[in-house]
Design an enzyme around this catalytic site. Structure first.
Site, PDB file in Angstrom:
ATOM      1  N   PRO A  23       0.968  -1.172   0.142  1.00 50.62           N
ATOM      2  CA  PRO A  23       0.086  -0.190  -0.163  1.00 50.62           C
ATOM      3  C   PRO A  23       0.753   1.135   0.021  1.00 50.62           C
ATOM      4  O   PRO A  23       1.746   1.177   0.741  1.00 50.62           O
ATOM      5  CB  PRO A  23      -0.731   0.039   1.276  1.00 50.62           C
ATOM      6  CG  PRO A  23       0.019  -1.122   2.235  1.00 50.62           C
ATOM      7  CD  PRO A  23       0.668  -2.001   1.222  1.00 50.62           C
ATOM      8  N   MET A  24       0.811   2.137  -0.834  1.00 51.17           N
ATOM      9  CA  MET A  24       1.418   3.326  -0.979  1.00 51.17           C
ATOM     10  C   MET A  24       0.474   4.487  -1.135  1.00 51.17           C
ATOM     11  O   MET A  24      -0.261   4.679  -2.376  1.00 51.17           O
ATOM     12  CB  MET A  24       2.491   3.387  -2.093  1.00 51.17           C
ATOM     13  CG  MET A  24       3.560   2.474  -1.603  1.00 51.17           C
ATOM     14  SD  MET A  24       4.774   2.383  -2.660  1.00 51.17           S
ATOM     15  CE  MET A  24       4.229   1.345  -4.093  1.00 51.17           C
ATOM     16  N   THR A  25       0.550   5.484  -0.258  1.00 52.48           N
ATOM     17  CA  THR A  25      -0.478   6.812  -0.353  1.00 52.48           C
ATOM     18  C   THR A  25       0.152   7.482  -1.663  1.00 52.48           C
ATOM     19  O   THR A  25       1.447   7.593  -1.608  1.00 52.48           O
ATOM     20  CB  THR A  25      -0.105   7.662   0.852  1.00 52.48           C
ATOM     21  OG1 THR A  25      -0.991   6.823   1.900  1.00 52.48           O
ATOM     22  CG2 THR A  25      -0.750   8.786   0.641  1.00 52.48           C
ATOM     23  N   GLN A  99      -6.819  -0.843   1.119  1.00 54.86           N
ATOM     24  CA  GLN A  99      -6.658  -0.580   2.644  1.00 54.86           C
ATOM     25  C   GLN A  99      -7.283   0.190   3.401  1.00 54.86           C
ATOM     26  O   GLN A  99      -7.504   1.786   2.654  1.00 54.86           O
ATOM     27  CB  GLN A  99      -5.088  -0.166   2.624  1.00 54.86           C
ATOM     28  CG  GLN A  99      -4.521  -0.430   4.139  1.00 54.86           C
ATOM     29  CD  GLN A  99      -3.028   0.347   4.327  1.00 54.86           C
ATOM     30  OE1 GLN A  99      -2.784   1.340   3.971  1.00 54.86           O
ATOM     31  NE2 GLN A  99      -2.117  -0.521   4.883  1.00 54.86           N
ATOM     32  N   HIS A 166      -5.317  -1.469   8.411  1.00 52.80           N
ATOM     33  CA  HIS A 166      -4.331  -0.989   8.599  1.00 52.80           C
ATOM     34  C   HIS A 166      -3.974  -0.566  10.072  1.00 52.80           C
ATOM     35  O   HIS A 166      -4.542   0.347  10.674  1.00 52.80           O
ATOM     36  CB  HIS A 166      -4.184   0.436   7.771  1.00 52.80           C
ATOM     37  CG  HIS A 166      -2.887   1.050   7.633  1.00 52.80           C
ATOM     38  ND1 HIS A 166      -1.856   0.632   8.391  1.00 52.80           N
ATOM     39  CD2 HIS A 166      -2.482   2.127   6.864  1.00 52.80           C
ATOM     40  CE1 HIS A 166      -0.824   1.209   8.073  1.00 52.80           C
ATOM     41  NE2 HIS A 166      -0.980   2.293   7.153  1.00 52.80           N
ATOM     42  N   ALA A 168      -1.150  -0.548  11.245  1.00 47.67           N
ATOM     43  CA  ALA A 168       0.560  -0.180  11.385  1.00 47.67           C
ATOM     44  C   ALA A 168       0.732   1.230  11.188  1.00 47.67           C
ATOM     45  O   ALA A 168      -0.011   2.108  11.233  1.00 47.67           O
ATOM     46  CB  ALA A 168       1.269  -0.996  10.243  1.00 47.67           C
ATOM     47  N   ASN A 169       2.006   1.297  11.261  1.00 45.76           N
ATOM     48  CA  ASN A 169       2.757   2.624  10.880  1.00 45.76           C
ATOM     49  C   ASN A 169       2.214   3.861  11.562  1.00 45.76           C
ATOM     50  O   ASN A 169       1.936   4.907  11.382  1.00 45.76           O
ATOM     51  CB  ASN A 169       2.482   2.743   9.366  1.00 45.76           C
ATOM     52  CG  ASN A 169       3.068   1.920   8.669  1.00 45.76           C
ATOM     53  OD1 ASN A 169       3.714   1.120   9.051  1.00 45.76           O
ATOM     54  ND2 ASN A 169       3.019   1.930   7.333  1.00 45.76           N
ATOM     55  N   TYR A 171      -1.047   4.481  13.155  1.00 48.33           N
ATOM     56  CA  TYR A 171      -2.173   5.081  12.815  1.00 48.33           C
ATOM     57  C   TYR A 171      -3.155   4.386  13.877  1.00 48.33           C
ATOM     58  O   TYR A 171      -2.841   3.940  14.875  1.00 48.33           O
ATOM     59  CB  TYR A 171      -2.524   4.823  11.306  1.00 48.33           C
ATOM     60  CG  TYR A 171      -1.736   5.464  10.362  1.00 48.33           C
ATOM     61  CD1 TYR A 171      -1.402   7.069  10.644  1.00 48.33           C
ATOM     62  CD2 TYR A 171      -1.113   4.950   9.517  1.00 48.33           C
ATOM     63  CE1 TYR A 171      -0.738   7.667   9.928  1.00 48.33           C
ATOM     64  CE2 TYR A 171       0.023   5.596   8.612  1.00 48.33           C
ATOM     65  CZ  TYR A 171       0.107   6.830   8.859  1.00 48.33           C
ATOM     66  OH  TYR A 171       1.020   7.673   7.835  1.00 48.33           O
ATOM     67  N   ARG A 223      -2.718  -5.506   8.703  1.00 45.43           N
ATOM     68  CA  ARG A 223      -1.249  -5.011   8.795  1.00 45.43           C
ATOM     69  C   ARG A 223      -0.863  -4.189  10.155  1.00 45.43           C
ATOM     70  O   ARG A 223      -1.519  -3.643  10.880  1.00 45.43           O
ATOM     71  CB  ARG A 223      -1.106  -3.722   7.808  1.00 45.43           C
ATOM     72  CG  ARG A 223       0.409  -3.533   7.579  1.00 45.43           C
ATOM     73  CD  ARG A 223       0.511  -2.431   6.363  1.00 45.43           C
ATOM     74  NE  ARG A 223       1.918  -2.923   5.639  1.00 45.43           N
ATOM     75  CZ  ARG A 223       2.570  -2.100   4.908  1.00 45.43           C
ATOM     76  NH1 ARG A 223       2.346  -0.966   4.738  1.00 45.43           N
ATOM     77  NH2 ARG A 223       3.625  -2.665   4.394  1.00 45.43           N
TER      78      ARG A 223
HETATM   79  C1  LIG Z   1       5.306   6.803  -1.140  1.00 45.71           C
HETATM   80  C2  LIG Z   1       4.821   5.785  -0.050  1.00 45.71           C
HETATM   81  C3  LIG Z   1       3.733   6.110   0.598  1.00 45.71           C
HETATM   82  C4  LIG Z   1       3.384   4.936   1.720  1.00 45.71           C
HETATM   83  N1  LIG Z   1       2.082   4.720   1.887  1.00 45.71           N
HETATM   84  C5  LIG Z   1       1.546   3.899   2.807  1.00 45.71           C
HETATM   85  C6  LIG Z   1       0.088   3.747   2.985  1.00 45.71           C
HETATM   86  O1  LIG Z   1      -0.767   4.291   2.770  1.00 45.71           O
HETATM   87  N2  LIG Z   1      -0.016   2.362   3.971  1.00 45.71           N
HETATM   88  C7  LIG Z   1       0.834   1.646   4.504  1.00 45.71           C
HETATM   89  O2  LIG Z   1       0.496   0.703   5.089  1.00 45.71           O
HETATM   90  N3  LIG Z   1       1.872   1.890   4.049  1.00 45.71           N
HETATM   91  C8  LIG Z   1       2.455   2.744   3.240  1.00 45.71           C
HETATM   92  N4  LIG Z   1       3.839   2.967   2.972  1.00 45.71           N
HETATM   93  C9  LIG Z   1       4.745   1.880   3.456  1.00 45.71           C
HETATM   94  C10 LIG Z   1       4.828   0.818   2.251  1.00 45.71           C
HETATM   95  O3  LIG Z   1       3.928  -0.049   2.019  1.00 45.71           O
HETATM   96  C11 LIG Z   1       6.136  -0.273   2.642  1.00 45.71           C
HETATM   97  O4  LIG Z   1       5.754  -0.744   3.931  1.00 45.71           O
HETATM   98  C12 LIG Z   1       7.347   0.432   2.570  1.00 45.71           C
HETATM   99  O5  LIG Z   1       7.587   1.444   1.709  1.00 45.71           O
HETATM  100  C13 LIG Z   1       8.499  -0.497   2.803  1.00 45.71           C
HETATM  101  O6  LIG Z   1       8.579  -1.258   1.717  1.00 45.71           O
HETATM  102  P1  LIG Z   1       9.548  -0.872   0.218  1.00 45.71           P
HETATM  103  O7  LIG Z   1      10.949  -1.041   0.866  1.00 45.71           O
HETATM  104  O8  LIG Z   1       9.465  -2.147  -0.459  1.00 45.71           O
HETATM  105  O9  LIG Z   1       9.156   0.395  -0.228  1.00 45.71           O
HETATM  106  C14 LIG Z   1       4.197   3.688   2.016  1.00 45.71           C
HETATM  107  C15 LIG Z   1       5.301   3.968   1.381  1.00 45.71           C
HETATM  108  C16 LIG Z   1       5.716   4.958   0.488  1.00 45.71           C
HETATM  109  C17 LIG Z   1       7.267   4.871  -0.126  1.00 45.71           C
END
Ligand SMILES: Cc1cc2nc3c(=O)[nH]c(=O)nc-3n(C[C@H](O)[C@H](O)[C@H](O)COP(=O)(O)O)c2cc1C
Length: 366
Positions: A23-25, A99, A166, A168-169, A171, A223
């Site tokens: 997931p990536m915002t 997500q 979600h 994790a992270n 939130y 997550r």
């Molecule tokens: C631009 C960006 C946006 C992200 N947004 C989210 C998100 O919306 N939800 C989430 O759980 N993780 C988010 N992450 C974390 C990623 O899902 C991932 O766990 C993290 O980038 C590590 O994996 P990677 O090394 O393969 O990039 C984001 C990461 C990046 C780079």
């Protein structure tokens, strides 16, 4: 290669391979939380090769919105756009997982009602300029749980194959599990078992909605971040107890959010065993574990698949949208972002500027 093998999740949903888009915002949705056309292009570009695309986090109510340009799943009127999003991923040949999330105390005040972020307790995050959130009332907690269930119902209506909760992270769900942000003395806080109650209630409600509304197998993943740096903060011991309980919740997978797949504890310097191995051992055969974190090359991913059955890729799929296809065709795979990317990378503004403005967020070609 292992990564190309199909995998059937406990619900019966089959992934055509072991790789998911993390997931990536993307900051690309419209101001009202609806899906934008450029967002559809961005996802379509990265779909097809991977088994499933997990979308950016989507807020389940207005109070949970944590980013500008965030996708929303908080109102029925957003379903048509979400349907287009699921379809644009499906058309390329990947499964689509939404997500669902609430940002809690991490939401910037200007994005939430009354400029007032909320959390388990009125404790500010430890970062400069952070505001102190308002503690949710019992009633608001109950409503937020319902909102997660409603988000799952909307995802089903929109044609998604699943949701990832979600937790994790930093939130809201993590804020309830954390002894830093949760100082409540009621049923939602206190000892480690009570701190699990909010995430568990969310999972239960989401699964009930799935049972009521889905007419085919539907994925429910969770997550989590295994540790926090703060004191007090989530420890590996807390997390392993949480894993014991999570593995009994009929989930399809546990997605362990780590910045380095093989990292060991960030709280305990004496513990050298990778966190992911500790979690996989604890989860046993009960729930599949998904790993992530700074994996770029097929070899790195193959090695990770010795430990976990599923891997998600984040930044590498920004850098190389055709990662899976290039493995199949034998073409060389880019692992650094070109300084001036061609059209084929398709990272629309403002996403490009946002991610490139944070130093070292993404590896860039010299
Ligand atoms: C631009 C960006 C946006 C992200 N947004 C989210 C998100 O919306 N939800 C989430 O759980 N993780 C988010 N992450 C974390 C990623 O899902 C991932 O766990 C993290 O980038 C590590 O994996 P990677 O090394 O393969 O990039 C984001 C990461 C990046 C780079």
């Amino acid at each position: 290669m292992q990564l190309s093998q199909s995998y059937t999740l406990p619900s019966g949903v089959e992934l055509k391979n072991r790789i998911l888009m993390a997931p990536m915002t993307n900051f690309l949705s419209n101001d009202d939380g609806s899906v934008s056309l450029k967002e559809l292009d961005y996802y379509a570009r990265r779909s097809g090769g991977v088994g499933a695309v997990i979308t950016a986090c989507a807020n389940v109510n207005a109070q949970g919105k944590g980013f500008e340009g965030e996708i929303g799943v908080d109102r029925d009127e957003l379903i048509p756009g979400l349907r287009k999003l699921a379809a644009s991923i499906h058309e390329q040949g990947s499964k689509a997982i939404l997500q669902i999330y609430h940002g809690g105390r991490m939401c910037p005040p200007h994005l939430v009602p009354h400029n007032e972020p909320v959390s388990a307790s009125a404790i500010a995050p430890e970062r400069e300029g952070a505001v102190t959130p308002r503690a949710l009332t019992e009633e608001e907690i109950e409503q937020t749980i319902i909102d997660f269930g409603e988000a799952a119902r909307r995802a089903i209506k929109a044609g998604f194959d699943g949701v990832e909760i979600h937790g994790a992270n930093t939130y809201l769900l993590q804020q309830f599990f954390s002894p830093h942000s949760n100082r409540r003395k009621d049923q939602w806080g206190g000892n480690v078992r009570n701190r699990m109650n909010f995430p568990l209630a969310v999972i239960e409600t989401v699964i009930k909605k799935v049972t009521a509304h889905a007419d085919k197998p539907f994925v429910v993943g969770y997550r989590l971040s295994p540790e926090e740096r703060e004191n007090p903060g989530i420890t590996m011991e807390d997390t392993l107890q949480f894993i014991d309980v999570l593995t009994d919740q009929n989930l399809d997978y546990l997605h362990i959010s780590l910045s380095q797949f093989h990292q060991s504890s960030m709280r305990d310097d004496h513990s050298t065993r990778p966190v992911i191995n500790q979690i996989v051992e604890r989860a046993g055969q009960k729930v599949p574990v998904m790993g992530v974190g700074s994996l770029y090359t097929p070899n790195e991913v193959e090695e990770a698949l010795e430990t976990v059955p599923l891997v998600s890729l984040g930044r590498e799929l920004l850098i190389e949208p055709d990662w899976m296809q290039k493995i199949q065709s034998g073409d060389s795979i880019r692992t650094k972002m070109p300084k001036a990317p061609g059209e084929d990378i398709l990272i629309p503004e403002p996403m490009w500027t946002k991610i490139m403005s944070v130093p070292n967020w993404i590896p860039v070609e010299k």
